[in-house]
Design an enzyme around this catalytic site. Structure first.
Site, PDB file in Angstrom:
ATOM      1  N   HIS A  85       0.826  -1.218   0.000  1.00  0.00           N
ATOM      2  CA  HIS A  85       0.000   0.000   0.000  1.00  0.00           C
ATOM      3  C   HIS A  85       0.856   1.262   0.000  1.00  0.00           C
ATOM      4  CE1 HIS A  85       0.090  -0.061   4.555  1.00  0.00           C
ATOM      5  NE2 HIS A  85      -0.030   1.248   4.406  1.00  0.00           N
ATOM      6  N   ASP A 221       1.177  -7.724   2.390  1.00  0.00           N
ATOM      7  CA  ASP A 221       1.231  -6.296   2.054  1.00  0.00           C
ATOM      8  C   ASP A 221       2.684  -5.820   1.882  1.00  0.00           C
ATOM      9  OD1 ASP A 221       0.852  -3.598   1.755  1.00  0.00           O
ATOM     10  OD2 ASP A 221      -0.485  -3.380   3.471  1.00  0.00           O
ATOM     11  N   SER A 653       3.788   2.314   8.407  1.00  0.00           N
ATOM     12  CA  SER A 653       3.560   1.346   7.345  1.00  0.00           C
ATOM     13  C   SER A 653       4.880   1.094   6.628  1.00  0.00           C
ATOM     14  CB  SER A 653       2.551   1.901   6.339  1.00  0.00           C
ATOM     15  OG  SER A 653       1.289   1.939   6.928  1.00  0.00           O
TER      16      SER A 653
HETATM   17  N1  ASP Z   1      -2.277   0.720   7.719  1.00  0.00           N
HETATM   18  C1  ASP Z   1      -2.015   1.899   8.453  1.00  0.00           C
HETATM   19  C2  ASP Z   1      -1.949   3.087   7.549  1.00  0.00           C
HETATM   20  O1  ASP Z   1      -1.564   2.958   6.425  1.00  0.00           O
HETATM   21  C3  ASP Z   1      -0.808   1.793   9.297  1.00  0.00           C
HETATM   22  C4  ASP Z   1      -1.168   2.152  10.656  1.00  0.00           C
HETATM   23  O2  ASP Z   1      -1.753   3.213  10.831  1.00  0.00           O
HETATM   24  O3  ASP Z   1      -0.908   1.382  11.561  1.00  0.00           O
HETATM   25  O4  ASP Z   1      -2.304   4.198   7.917  1.00  0.00           O
END
Ligand code: ASP
Length: 721
Positions: A85, A221, A653
């Site tokens: 991502h 991911d 991330s």
């Molecule tokens: N998946 C989250 C983000 O991309 C990572 C996190 O906030 O822990 O904001």
């Protein structure tokens, strides 16, 4: 003198009372504050192994990826691991219906096939210094806030000017502990970053929105990039003959996996937390502002979702945008629920009661700190109506209606044209054109038009009348008080909704193009909304916010003084931090116990053939059937993800999860939904970060994609054997 006492306090605080796992710590201070505790939790390294300026240390393998994520170096040829991502925008930009890397994945089978990404950069931290004394020199209690800031700005410039650095390095200064301390960062930024590999979304984004922020999780991911440098291994703009970067340190990779209670260290760049706001501010955020933003995004996500389900090209064009909107939307829902579930507000109020009790017992404290909380509470009350309007307007005009956002960006160039003249304007124009080319490539006017109609209804019904632009009210009347009619009028009448024409005119005669804009209904809608908001909302908001900032700084100082038994960590501010914890399951609700590790079996259990979120590639299914996991499986099973008690946030991330000896065991990518409130209220009972097991990453690269050349670059180790 006061400053001095404050600094001493920070350094001498005894270990205790933050929960194991809570805290995002400054690498420079680990030895004083954390090393002992980390070692008692299973770490075999020293603080110096994590952060050192004298020798290669873990920090030399960590990069701020694109300014919004983290990455780590995993080979001596500058190979970077980060999240799927985090690389999503790049993967998407290289994708088309013919070469659909989002859907099929991408693997460069040699270095020549690695893809360039203009605009993408990674930043290393070369060293960190505590420069509080130099920055606060000349700052006295009797200075007004603006005079205080002028003194600080002057000191920052002086420090920046005097610091020893190479000419390719930069210097950043950031406030910590709400402006009670200042740290300096010498950084090195590399701009030639190439895409090396990415799994298909059915692995890298497996579970998509339904599983986002959710445990148990089964998402691979990750994506791979490589840093290229000039022949001297120094930062350079893209050039064909740039070479792979040779790092000072890269992370060895453990093939031994993790077990419950194993020590984990997450090293990265958490973006923003607000752990020290009063209960009144927390209440405003979780009970008023979050529901407003969620409500708006419910509407735009519904429209985008409909388009993505029915139109293949929309699936690509909206993939990245939709993920961004949905990610925060779901996080806010979790945050509000988590604060309720753990009694976050009640706990804050109890802390404030104890604070007040202690303060009232001591004359000097009573004088300095006695009014802090009542004043802060009043200010947050004053802020509320403006905060509400600001969130509505941000969401509507900057975030969810693309045409208004792009008009806002074009407006900035109009300001340059008006204020700085044609020459400056023309010199900046190529940037705007490049931006607009990217924007229109993924723009679908009719989808946006529907969102416009829905959100204008929100604007005119829910934003208080005095904060509304008269022009929008008039448009509504002209359209026979029909929101979709109004949208049609604006989109039919606006040149900005027609990308090809905009780009053609901009290339042909930009000045003439800009002259037509003042009559463009979309341009006018944006500028009228924003001008009204600047006057009636932003100005009063900022005035109150400045007062809040001052008091929050004092409150932070007071908390640290009044609770000497507590150990305080600074809020996240996109600077490099260490958080440490242990692999741990948790009980999200009564009678439900979550195990800390998931396996490939769970991927297959979730498999829905052909589904947009839960499809599983054929190759992965056959590897599962054959239990063909190579060196990466454990006891006949293929681990996929695990959770830990590390305190992380957005920006973490892509951060590495490192074992007690400095080896990579996982890749941080998310938090559990129950605990997303860790940004304002970390609670060890339910706050968990989610990591991909590094062996799953290797398995996908090697067994699934056959990109074995990449595995050969890495250093694989067996620390448990
Ligand atoms: N998946 C989250 C983000 O991309 C990572 C996190 O906030 O822990 O904001």
């Amino acid at each position: 003198m006061k400053q001095f006492i404050f600094l001493l306090l920070v350094v001498c605080l005894p270990l205790s009372t933050t929960f194991a796992g809570e805290g995002m710590w400054i690498p420079l201070l680990l030895q004083q504050l954390n090393e002992k505790e980390m070692q008692s939790m299973g770490m075999k390294m020293t603080a110096e192994d994590i952060y050192s300026v004298n020798k290669g240390s873990l920090k030399d393998a960590i990069v701020h990826f694109g300014g919004f994520c983290t990455g780590e170096i995993i080979s001596r040829e500058g190979l970077i691991l980060t999240n799927h991502h985090c690389g999503f925008g790049q993967i998407q930009r290289h994708s088309s219906l013919e070469n659909n890397y989002l859907e099929d994945g991408f693997w460069a089978m040699d270095q020549k096939e690695e893809l360039t990404n203009p605009g993408l950069f990674v930043t290393f931290i070369v060293r960190i210094e505590d420069i509080t004394a130099a920055i606060l020199e000349g700052v006295t209690d009797d200075l007004s806030e603006s005079d205080r800031q002028s003194v600080i700005d002057r000191n920052i410039n002086a420090v920046k000017g005097s610091i020893l650095r190479e000419e390719y390095q930069d210097v950043l200064v950031r406030p910590f502990y709400k402006g009670n301390q200042y740290f300096l960062f010498v950084t090195e930024t590399y701009n030639d970053i190439r895409l090396v590999g990415a799994p298909p979304s059915s692995i890298g984004k497996f579970g998509a929105d339904t599983d986002n922020w959710i445990w148990p999780r089964h998402t691979g991911d990750f994506s791979l990039f490589r840093i290229y440098a000039n022949k001297d291994n120094k930062p350079a703009e893209y050039a064909e003959d740039n070479v792979p970067y040779t790092p000072k340190h890269y992370l060895p990779i453990s093939l031994d996996g993790v077990a419950e209670n194993d020590f984990t260290l997450v090293f990265g760049f958490p973006g923003r937390t607000d752990e020290y706001i009063p209960a009144s501010a927390m209440d405003l955020r979780v009970n008023t502002l979050n529901p407003i933003r969620i409500g708006i995004r419910d509407k735009s996500l519904e429209i985008i979702g409909k388009a993505m389900r029915s139109r293949p090209e929309a699936r690509i064009q909206y993939a990245s945008k939709q993920s961004g909107i949905a990610n925060s939307w779901k996080k806010w829902i979790g945050e509000t629920q988590g604060v309720k579930a753990t009694g976050g507000l009640e706990k804050k109020r109890a802390l404030e009661a104890e604070f007040t009790k202690r303060v009232n017992k001591k004359k000097a404290w009573k004088k300095d700190y006695g009014l802090l909380l009542p004043q802060l509470n009043k200010l947050y009350g004053d802020l509320k109506p403006y905060a509400i309007s600001q969130d509505y307007i941000n969401e509507i005009s900057f975030r969810n209606i693309e045409l208004l956002r792009v008009a806002g960006i074009i407006n900035r160039y109009m300001v340059i044209l008006d204020n700085n003249g044609e020459e400056t304007f023309k010199s900046r124009l190529p940037r705007l054109i490049a931006y607009l080319e990217g924007f229109y490539k993924d723009y679908i006017p009719d989808v946006d038009q529907e969102i416009f109609g829905r959100l204008m209804e929100v604007y005119l019904k829910d934003v208080p009348k005095p904060h509304q632009a008269a022009y929008v009210q008039e448009l509504f009347e002209k359209s026979g008080s029909n929101y979709q009619q109004m949208a049609e009028m604006v989109y039919n009448g606006s040149l900005l909704a027609k990308g090809e024409k905009v780009l053609a005119q901009l290339n042909e005669d930009p000045i003439a193009f800009f002259k037509t804009l003042n009559d463009d209904p979309a341009y006018k809608t944006t500028t009228e909304i924003n001008n009204k908001s600047a006057e009636e909302v932003s100005q009063p908001y900022q005035k109150i916010d400045e007062e809040i900032e001052l008091l929050q700084r004092k409150y932070m100082q007071a908390l640290m003084e009044v609770f000497p038994e507590k150990r305080f960590y600074p809020d996240a501010n996109s600077t490099l931090r260490v958080s440490y914890g242990q692999v741990k399951g948790f009980e999200p609700r009564d009678a439900i116990q979550y195990q800390p590790v998931t396996y490939l079996k769970g991927v297959i259990e979730k498999y829905v053939p052909g589904d947009y979120e839960f499809d599983v590639p054929e190759k992965l299914r056959s590897l599962y059937e054959a239990k063909d996991y190579g060196a990466y499986g454990q006891d006949g099973k293929m681990p996929v993800c695990f959770i830990g008690s590390n305190h992380t946030s957005g920006g973490n991330s892509g951060s590495p999860a490192i074992d007690g000896s400095g080896n990579l065991v996982g890749l941080n990518f998310d938090r559990v939904w129950e605990g997303t409130m860790s940004d304002i209220n970390y609670d060890a009972s339910i706050c968990r970060n989610i990591m991909v097991d590094i062996r799953y990453v290797l398995f996908i690269i090697d067994k699934y994609a056959g990109a074995t050349r990449l595995i050969k670059e890495m250093k694989l180790v067996h620390p448990k054997k």
